[in-house]
Design an enzyme around this catalytic site. Structure first.
Site, PDB file in Angstrom:
ATOM      1  CG  HIS A  19      -2.306   0.457   0.970  1.00 16.26           C
ATOM      2  ND1 HIS A  19      -2.918   0.469  -0.273  1.00 16.26           N
ATOM      3  CD2 HIS A  19      -3.248   0.928   1.833  1.00 16.26           C
ATOM      4  CE1 HIS A  19      -4.154   0.919  -0.149  1.00 16.26           C
ATOM      5  NE2 HIS A  19      -4.382   1.217   1.105  1.00 16.26           N
ATOM      6  CG  ASN A 112     -10.953   2.868   0.602  1.00 16.63           C
ATOM      7  OD1 ASN A 112     -11.961   2.926  -0.101  1.00 16.63           O
ATOM      8  ND2 ASN A 112     -10.748   1.880   1.454  1.00 16.63           N
TER       9      ASN A 112
END
Length: 186
Positions: A19, A112
């Site tokens: 991430h 997101n």
């Protein structure tokens, strides 16, 4: 002038995870162009410098991924930048490890951090460089997967992806995004 945002999560716990691909690319850009990314402004670690003849601001939002837009809107408003000169670099589970996908604009998909940015700046019209981190195995929790590191066998491909992402950003700045897409997509 360009603002180059790498998405990730702050803190040692998240370093070198899938991430944090965006943070890792910013670190490589900073090293290559001798830019210190060490000032805290706009809810981010930032560094100002040059890539070629162009002024750049390298950015690592410190808001955690899901609130990245708070940092980005602050930067966009402060620098009054045209969104075509905002480049966002982030991880993509739909691409194999180290593969790139460069786009002029588009939706957030399931990411997101991108959802937050698009919501805050109220636009999808900005370039992005997606770095592949691959999909989790069936049954594995997605959050757990993206917060993990790539396997030893994948490290070389991941590093290659980071290097290509650096070259992509340089190409966008030196020539344009079309040239970068032609050279580095896929």
């Amino acid at each position: 002038m360009y603002i180059i945002i790498g998405l990730g999560n702050p803190g040692k716990k998240y370093e070198r995870t899938r991430h944090n691909a965006g943070f890792d690319v910013i670190d490589k850009l900073a090293d290559k162009h001798s830019i210190k990314v060490d000032k805290i402004k706009h809810k981010a670690l930032i560094g100002e410098g040059r890539i070629g003849n162009e002024k750049v601001v390298l950015v690592k939002p410190q808001t955690y991924m899901n609130l990245s837009g708070e940092s980005v809107i602050s930067l966009v408003n402060f620098y009054k930048i045209d969104l075509k000169n905002l480049i966002v670099i982030y991880d993509d589970i739909d691409l194999d490890v180290g593969k790139l996908r460069i786009r002029k604009k588009g939706s957030a998909g399931s990411h997101n951090g991108m959802k937050s940015i698009i919501k805050c700046i109220n636009s999808q019209e900005f370039p992005r460089v997606r770095v592949g981190v691959s999909k989790p195995q069936a049954g594995r929790d997605l959050a757990d997967f993206v917060l993990s590191r790539v396997s030893k066998e994948q490290v070389e491909d991941m590093e290659s992806g980071f290097d290509k992402a650096v070259k992509t950003v340089e190409e966008i700045i030196d020539k344009d995004i079309d040239s970068a897409m032609n050279k580095y997509n896929g």
